[in-house]
Design an enzyme around this catalytic site. Structure first.
Site, PDB file in Angstrom:
ATOM      1  CB  CYS A  72      -0.874   0.037   1.249  1.00 16.37           C
ATOM      2  SG  CYS A  72      -1.857  -1.428   1.491  1.00 16.37           S
ATOM      3  NE  ARG A 127       4.576   1.940  -0.952  1.00 14.85           N
ATOM      4  CZ  ARG A 127       5.423   2.036   0.059  1.00 14.85           C
ATOM      5  NH1 ARG A 127       6.525   2.712  -0.080  1.00 14.85           N
ATOM      6  NH2 ARG A 127       5.172   1.476   1.219  1.00 14.85           N
ATOM      7  CD1 TRP A 152      -0.017  -5.593  -3.520  1.00 15.76           C
ATOM      8  CD2 TRP A 152      -0.028  -6.556  -1.486  1.00 15.76           C
ATOM      9  NE1 TRP A 152       0.582  -6.810  -3.632  1.00 15.76           N
ATOM     10  CE2 TRP A 152       0.592  -7.433  -2.399  1.00 15.76           C
ATOM     11  CE3 TRP A 152      -0.133  -6.960  -0.162  1.00 15.76           C
ATOM     12  CZ2 TRP A 152       1.088  -8.673  -2.034  1.00 15.76           C
ATOM     13  CZ3 TRP A 152       0.356  -8.202   0.201  1.00 15.76           C
ATOM     14  CH2 TRP A 152       0.961  -9.039  -0.727  1.00 15.76           C
ATOM     15  CG  ASN A 201       0.502   2.168   3.769  1.00 14.46           C
ATOM     16  OD1 ASN A 201      -0.572   2.181   3.190  1.00 14.46           O
ATOM     17  ND2 ASN A 201       1.605   2.721   3.290  1.00 14.46           N
ATOM     18  N   GLY A 202      -0.211  -1.115   6.731  1.00 13.84           N
ATOM     19  CA  GLY A 202       0.153  -1.947   7.878  1.00 13.84           C
ATOM     20  C   GLY A 202      -0.942  -2.950   8.172  1.00 13.84           C
ATOM     21  CD  GLU A 233      18.211 -11.779  -8.360  1.00 10.98           C
ATOM     22  OE1 GLU A 233      17.683 -12.381  -7.418  1.00 10.98           O
ATOM     23  OE2 GLU A 233      17.798 -10.684  -8.778  1.00 10.98           O
ATOM     24  CE  LYS A 236      14.786  -9.844 -10.461  1.00 12.58           C
ATOM     25  NZ  LYS A 236      15.510  -9.553  -9.245  1.00 12.58           N
ATOM     26  CD  GLU A 249      10.959 -10.534  -9.476  1.00 13.68           C
ATOM     27  OE1 GLU A 249      10.251 -10.136  -8.551  1.00 13.68           O
ATOM     28  OE2 GLU A 249      12.189 -10.354  -9.504  1.00 13.68           O
ATOM     29  CG  HIS A 302      21.301 -35.935  -5.872  1.00 13.01           C
ATOM     30  ND1 HIS A 302      21.764 -37.192  -5.571  1.00 13.01           N
ATOM     31  CD2 HIS A 302      22.402 -35.182  -6.124  1.00 13.01           C
ATOM     32  CE1 HIS A 302      23.089 -37.212  -5.617  1.00 13.01           C
ATOM     33  NE2 HIS A 302      23.504 -35.990  -5.964  1.00 13.01           N
ATOM     34  CE  LYS A 310      11.949  -1.773  -5.964  1.00  9.64           C
ATOM     35  NZ  LYS A 310      12.762  -2.751  -6.705  1.00  9.64           N
TER      36      LYS A 310
HETATM   37  C1  F6R Z   1      12.733  -9.507  -6.532  1.00 11.74           C
HETATM   38  C2  F6R Z   1      12.590  -8.524  -5.466  1.00 11.74           C
HETATM   39  C3  F6R Z   1      12.236  -9.014  -4.108  1.00 11.74           C
HETATM   40  C4  F6R Z   1      12.987  -8.213  -3.039  1.00 11.74           C
HETATM   41  C5  F6R Z   1      12.542  -8.629  -1.639  1.00 11.74           C
HETATM   42  C6  F6R Z   1      13.336  -7.917  -0.560  1.00 11.74           C
HETATM   43  O1  F6R Z   1      13.094  -8.895  -7.732  1.00 11.74           O
HETATM   44  O2  F6R Z   1      12.726  -7.347  -5.676  1.00 11.74           O
HETATM   45  O3  F6R Z   1      12.489 -10.378  -3.971  1.00 11.74           O
HETATM   46  O4  F6R Z   1      14.350  -8.430  -3.209  1.00 11.74           O
HETATM   47  O5  F6R Z   1      11.178  -8.332  -1.474  1.00 11.74           O
HETATM   48  O6  F6R Z   1      13.233  -6.532  -0.692  1.00 11.74           O
HETATM   49  P1  F6R Z   1      14.219  -5.558   0.061  1.00 11.74           P
HETATM   50  O7  F6R Z   1      15.571  -5.711  -0.542  1.00 11.74           O
HETATM   51  O8  F6R Z   1      13.650  -4.193  -0.163  1.00 11.74           O
HETATM   52  O9  F6R Z   1      14.208  -5.963   1.502  1.00 11.74           O
END
Ligand code: F6R
Length: 601
Positions: free
Chosen positions: A2, A27, A78, A104-105, A474, A478, A481, A497, A596
């Protein structure tokens, strides 16, 4: 997650609220709304006009009547409590319709509060936890909003950043507990938001609220109290420009941020390594007597931590443990002499914040690695290492991951006792990184071609070994997502395995082949995979001619010391994911269901 915005000043608030909400879209959200305190004619009572809907801010804007009022609030939701619906979207009103709240929260005791308020005759129009806040404030309000908010908040268990207003009043009352909230300071106008991206268009100066702060914000003044006492919070300059938070001609923020990586690496190195002397000057101090490091993080930051584990282990021979932050709560190992590092680009990820708090409660010294000045983690950890990526707007982390790696390499090098020649070689390796990464970016066309070939598949495996196994993780994250292709990463030696059962012509494999001690075992793994039918795309360095005979396609990368290979491999995998998602027509900057900064447990 949010996003909240508020405005109090001399201008019409509606266009400012809408623009600010658009800046918070990154976000992640599913519905949105605005509330404006309307300057009614003298003979009628003041009112609050609320408009909210599911979907994007631009779509809500199309159906929005022009509402005039100099005080207002907005929200991108959200969903956590209740489905995605106009009724559940914020702002929420009390029974009288005169008090509006955005939040928010998560309010953990909302059900018992709601039951109690319902018994008292309050009628609820949504399923949200937030609505109880409006009704509680209504119970306590008799002309002094700040006091009523303080009394209501005292009854809440959970986390919040809230904005509250009463019809006809020229001020907002705002408060925070474990959810970010800032006040953008203007000239005869002030702005409230969950992060600085929302206010960059209007001001370069902010006040970061602390947990427990309640602020009364009007166009003319900001007064802050904590626990009933008046407090001063320093006004700080935002180190980011408006341009940095715009797309700058790129189709997506993610693509822009991928291309900004050489600069982001350079900025993070700047000040730490001198360009002439092989010097590392860090502000971070290691206490005497510490015997090991434990790193907590989530998602991409966790992958950076796993790479850091290898690098610190190799250079410092210091034992390192890495824990997903949300698992750290269930972790019960001895930590008497442990230094705990939390990595979070946003500095607001609740799981990581809670892990750092737990570490502090256990008496461990703590260090935060973050990209966001003033973020919550910088208030909780004792020491902070700032990465200097500039604002990252695309939901998928790219440039912040790259600078987290820079931070971890610098920390490892600064705590290592290395031979001067080795040390100088590593410094040179760091200095060359921006240009090496640029060379990968220059080959974007070729990588996009491989992405087109990958795009029809439903499943992709990523494999690596050693230092590049977390890079494979990673790459898989990527891809899944942003392209919605199911992707899994494995240490190459582990495939046989179990996962071999899934291999076949429809499961391509992306293999990271680095010219270090992992190279030969990697070739063995690739041969075993090929025997089962999958296409194999290898990431291999220039000059490695052998690889061609074992795989179907090769993405070429510049030669570097293998210790620095994660930087180049990661950039190639980011581009591979980006162009695969583009080929599939996915909403790259705002992937479904993702946010985000993840500020809920
Ligand atoms: C993936 C991504 C998320 C963040 C995760 C932690 O592309 O962006 O997996 O890495 O939510 O976020 P931070 O680094 O802000 O704690």
């Amino acid at each position: 997650m949010c996003g909240i915005v508020g405005y109090a000043g001399y201008r019409d608030s509606q266009p400012i609220l809408l623009e600010s909400l658009k800046r918070l879209e990154y976000r992640g959200y599913d519905s949105c709304g605005v509330a404006i305190s309307v300057n009614s004619a003298l003979e009628t009572a003041p009112t609050i006009e609320v408009h909210k809907d599911v979907g994007r801010v631009v779509d809500m804007e199309k159906n929005l009547p022009c509402v005039h009022g100099r005080v207002g609030m907005g929200h991108t939701r959200w969903a956590t409590h209740g489905e995605v619906s106009p009724a559940n979207a914020h702002p929420h009103l009390d029974c009288s319709g005169r008090i509006a709240v955005v939040h928010n929260g998560v309010i953990e005791n909302f059900q018992s509060l709601r039951d109690e308020l319902s018994r008292e005759g309050h009628h609820f129009s949504s399923e949200t936890d937030t609505e109880v806040i409006a009704h509680l404030i209504e119970n306590y309000y008799s002309g002094d909003l700040e006091r009523a908010v303080a009394r209501a908040l005292a009854e809440l268990v959970g986390t919040y950043a809230v904005i509250v207003m009463v019809a006809g009043h020229e001020e907002l009352v705002v408060a925070r507990r474990e959810s970010p909230l800032i006040i953008g300071v203007g000239d005869k106008e002030n702005f409230v938001a969950s992060d600085v991206a929302a206010v960059l268009d209007y001001t370069g100066s902010v006040v970061y609220l602390e947990d427990g702060d309640i602020a009364v914000v009007s166009g003319e003044s900001i007064t802050i109290t904590n626990n009933g006492d008046r407090v001063q919070r320093e006004r700080q300059v935002i180190p980011w420009s408006v341009e940095e938070a715009q797309k700058g001609g790129y189709e997506h923020f993610m693509l822009k941020e991928i291309h900004e990586q050489p600069k982001a690496i350079e900025n993070t190195l700047k000040g730490h390594i001198s360009l002439i002397e092989p010097l590392i000057a860090l502000d971070v101090v290691k206490d005497e007597g510490l015997e090991d490091v434990l790193i907590v993080a989530c998602g991409t930051s966790w992958h950076a931590a796993l790479i850091g584990e290898y690098v610190i282990g190799k250079l410092c021979h210091l034992p390192v443990r890495v824990k997903v932050a949300s698992e750290f709560n269930h972790y019960d190992m001895a930590m008497d002499k442990t230094w705990v590092w939390g990595i979070s680009q946003s500095g607001e990820t609740l799981d990581t914040l809670q892990a750092i708090k737990k570490a502090r409660a256990l008496g461990c010294p703590t260090l935060a690695i973050t990209n966001v000045p003033g973020s919550s983690i910088t208030r909780i950890a004792e020491q902070v290492f700032y990465t200097r990526s500039g604002p990252e707007i695309g939901v998928a982390a790219t440039k912040t991951f790259m600078t987290q790696l820079v931070a971890l390499y610098l920390l490892a090098m600064s705590f290592a006792s290395l031979d001067m020649m080795v040390y100088e070689g590593l410094i040179e390796g760091l200095r060359l990184l921006p240009s090496k990464v640029q060379q990968v970016l220059d080959e974007v066309g070729k990588i996009a071609q491989h992405a087109r070939e990958l795009s029809p598949y439903a499943n992709v495996f990523f494999i690596g070994r050693g230092l590049n196994y977390p890079v494979a993780m990673e790459g898989a994250l990527k891809l899944k997502e942003i392209s919605y292709i199911h992707a899994e990463a494995y240490p190459a030696g582990e495939l046989k395995h179990g996962p071999f059962a899934l291999l076949g012509r429809t499961t391509p494999v992306v293999a990271i082949t680095t010219k270090d001690d992992t190279y030969e075992p990697m070739l063995t793994s690739i041969k075993e995979i090929k025997a089962r039918g999958p296409q194999v795309i290898a990431l291999a360095e220039e000059g490695d001619e052998d690889i061609e005979q074992f795989v179907d396609a090769v993405i070429r990368l510049p030669q570097v010391d293998p210790l620095f290979s994660p930087f180049l491999n990661s950039v190639a995998l980011q581009l591979l994911a980006y162009y695969t998602a583009k080929e599939r027509g996915c909403p790259i900057d705002l992937p479904a269901n993702l946010a985000k900064s993840v500020t809920v447990p």
